[in-house]
Design a protein around this motif. Structure first.
Motif, mmCIF file in Angstrom:
data_model
loop_
_atom_site.group_PDB
_atom_site.id
_atom_site.type_symbol
_atom_site.label_atom_id
_atom_site.label_comp_id
_atom_site.label_asym_id
_atom_site.label_seq_id
_atom_site.Cartn_x
_atom_site.Cartn_y
_atom_site.Cartn_z
ATOM 1 N N ILE A 296 0.617 -1.529 -0.116
ATOM 2 C CA ILE A 296 -0.337 0.323 -0.304
ATOM 3 C C ILE A 296 0.590 1.251 0.309
ATOM 4 N N LEU A 297 0.770 2.348 -1.107
ATOM 5 C CA LEU A 297 1.844 3.864 -1.056
ATOM 6 C C LEU A 297 0.386 4.474 -0.893
ATOM 7 N N TRP A 298 1.052 5.578 -0.045
ATOM 8 C CA TRP A 298 0.378 6.629 0.598
ATOM 9 C C TRP A 298 0.821 7.598 0.648
ATOM 10 N N LYS A 299 0.290 8.281 -0.803
ATOM 11 C CA LYS A 299 1.238 10.289 -0.372
ATOM 12 C C LYS A 299 0.583 10.942 -0.292
ATOM 13 N N THR A 300 1.703 12.456 0.555
ATOM 14 C CA THR A 300 0.663 13.064 1.137
ATOM 15 C C THR A 300 1.687 14.252 0.129
ATOM 16 N N SER A 301 1.507 15.558 1.247
ATOM 17 C CA SER A 301 2.440 16.294 1.503
ATOM 18 C C SER A 301 3.279 16.636 2.531
ATOM 19 N N GLY A 302 4.202 17.046 2.207
ATOM 20 C CA GLY A 302 5.211 16.685 3.463
ATOM 21 C C GLY A 302 5.131 17.549 4.561
ATOM 22 N N LYS A 303 4.123 18.998 4.464
ATOM 23 C CA LYS A 303 4.052 19.407 5.561
ATOM 24 C C LYS A 303 3.143 18.981 6.546
ATOM 25 N N GLU A 304 2.296 17.742 5.660
ATOM 26 C CA GLU A 304 1.743 16.980 7.419
ATOM 27 C C GLU A 304 2.262 16.290 7.685
ATOM 28 N N ALA A 305 3.584 16.373 7.744
ATOM 29 C CA ALA A 305 4.162 15.886 8.795
ATOM 30 C C ALA A 305 5.443 16.512 10.011
ATOM 31 N N GLU A 306 5.045 17.871 9.826
ATOM 32 C CA GLU A 306 4.855 19.634 11.008
ATOM 33 C C GLU A 306 4.123 19.358 12.023
ATOM 34 N N LYS A 307 3.062 18.442 12.096
ATOM 35 C CA LYS A 307 1.166 18.805 12.694
ATOM 36 C C LYS A 307 2.293 17.728 13.391
ATOM 37 N N SER A 308 1.675 18.017 14.756
ATOM 38 C CA SER A 308 2.201 17.058 15.816
ATOM 39 C C SER A 308 0.793 16.002 16.122
ATOM 40 N N ARG A 309 -0.343 16.562 16.630
ATOM 41 C CA ARG A 309 -1.873 15.753 15.990
ATOM 42 C C ARG A 309 -1.935 14.931 14.499
ATOM 43 N N TRP A 310 -0.779 15.144 12.957
ATOM 44 C CA TRP A 310 -0.446 14.195 12.458
ATOM 45 C C TRP A 310 -0.129 13.276 12.761
ATOM 46 N N ARG A 311 1.512 13.210 12.897
ATOM 47 C CA ARG A 311 2.538 12.672 13.490
ATOM 48 C C ARG A 311 1.734 11.439 14.673
ATOM 49 N N ALA A 312 0.671 11.499 15.301
ATOM 50 C CA ALA A 312 0.040 10.984 16.156
ATOM 51 C C ALA A 312 -0.421 9.625 15.261
ATOM 52 N N ALA A 313 -1.280 10.498 15.237
ATOM 53 C CA ALA A 313 -2.460 9.967 13.993
ATOM 54 C C ALA A 313 -1.787 8.609 13.087
ATOM 55 N N HIS A 314 -0.516 8.929 12.737
ATOM 56 C CA HIS A 314 -0.068 8.145 10.928
ATOM 57 C C HIS A 314 0.832 7.234 12.374
ATOM 58 N N LEU A 315 0.891 7.329 13.202
ATOM 59 C CA LEU A 315 1.495 6.344 13.650
ATOM 60 C C LEU A 315 0.812 5.326 14.464
ATOM 61 N N ARG A 316 -1.027 5.501 14.814
ATOM 62 C CA ARG A 316 -2.293 4.618 14.848
ATOM 63 C C ARG A 316 -2.517 4.372 13.672
ATOM 64 N N GLN A 317 -2.827 4.911 13.144
ATOM 65 C CA GLN A 317 -3.035 4.333 11.648
ATOM 66 C C GLN A 317 -2.226 3.477 10.918
ATOM 67 N N VAL A 318 -1.008 3.664 10.613
ATOM 68 C CA VAL A 318 -0.207 2.800 10.067
ATOM 69 C C VAL A 318 -0.266 1.487 10.955
ATOM 70 N N SER A 319 -0.231 1.529 11.836
ATOM 71 C CA SER A 319 0.361 -0.192 12.725
ATOM 72 C C SER A 319 -1.129 -0.232 12.970
ATOM 73 N N GLU A 320 -2.487 0.217 12.736
ATOM 74 C CA GLU A 320 -3.595 -0.551 12.739
ATOM 75 C C GLU A 320 -3.557 -1.943 11.055
#
Length: 264
Positions: A95-119
């Protein structure tokens, strides 16, 4: 625009349409990665009403082609569900997911990314996921070599898939059970500056630096090398000498009767 790429490896085989539907519903209704507008494969000619997503049409396309790409109105956001079909090497599904690199600047996005990828990894039985800037993936996953006839050059993969080891370390490295076993006690302690987090289901996150933009910088490269030396350089592609890994994950044998873990 600098893209942030998340690459989730899939086990051999093709997941069922019912698993794919649950995945799509989770991505658009719970995770809300982006507002879907287009889908297809080589071209994205099919249209989606984001207010009333026709999952039946998406799954019908997936069932026919065994792959599907879904995108937003522009190419800023999209993902590709591309399992290893019978006519391709068994460990190349992803599964390849691409988005803007600016998303990683947001702490809320980074936390959600961890949970979503793990799930997603746990649902799919994924052994590995990696996330970082697309330019970092480009320099680590492929290299230019001369053509056999001596005219021009061509791109070849450094490592074809996870059965051949690892191309390197990235901003975020999600190691599933086969790689946790491969590294063993070396995961108990990591070099200074690296972080580790157990995400459940046997998935362990290893992160050499906080910001994905550190990839390719002097400090970022230093931390990556330190982590590779700690975990075992024989598990990783040698980009200086162009040598493939010699210590590989222990994966179950693939046969005609292999059942994809996500099948229902």
């Amino acid at each position: 625009m600098r893209y942030l790429e998340t690459f989730i490896c899939l086990p051999p085989g093709v997941p069922s349409g019912s698993w794919a539907r649950v995945f799509l519903e989770r991505v658009f209704e719970e995770y809300r990665w982006f507002q879907p507008m287009r889908y297809g494969y080589a071209s994205l000619k099919e249209r989606i009403d984001p207010e009333r997503i026709d999952y039946a049409a998406l799954i019908a396309f997936y069932d026919e082609w065994k792959t599907v790409t879904v995108a937003a109105r522009t190419d800023r956001d999209y993902f590709l569900l591309d399992p290893a079909r019978p006519n391709v090497p068994p460990y190349t599904g992803s599964i390849l997911w691409k988005t803007s690199g600016k998303e990683a600047e947001k702490s809320r996005w980074r936390a959600a990314h961890l949970r979503q990828v793990s799930e997603i990894m746990q649902s799919a039985g994924s052994p590995l996921a990696q996330a970082g800037l697309d330019e970092d993936f480009e320099r680590k996953t492929h290299r230019l070599v001369p053509n056999p006839d001596g005219f021009g050059r061509r791109l070849v993969p450094t490592v074809r898939d996870y059965s051949e080891g690892l191309t390197g370390v990235y901003w975020r490295n999600f190691f599933g059970p086969p790689f946790v076993r491969l590294f063993g006690e070396r995961l108990a302690s990591l070099p200074e500056g690296c972080t580790k987090e157990e995400l459940g289901g046997g998935v362990v996150l290893v992160q050499p630096y906080e910001d994905p933009s550190m990839a390719g910088t002097h400090e970022g490269v230093r931390r990556e090398r330190s982590l590779i030396e700690h975990l075992g350089p024989d598990c990783f592609y040698d980009h200086e000498r162009h040598l493939k890994p010699t210590r590989l994950p222990d994966l179950p044998p693939v046969s005609a009767s292999t059942v994809w873990p996500g099948a229902v």
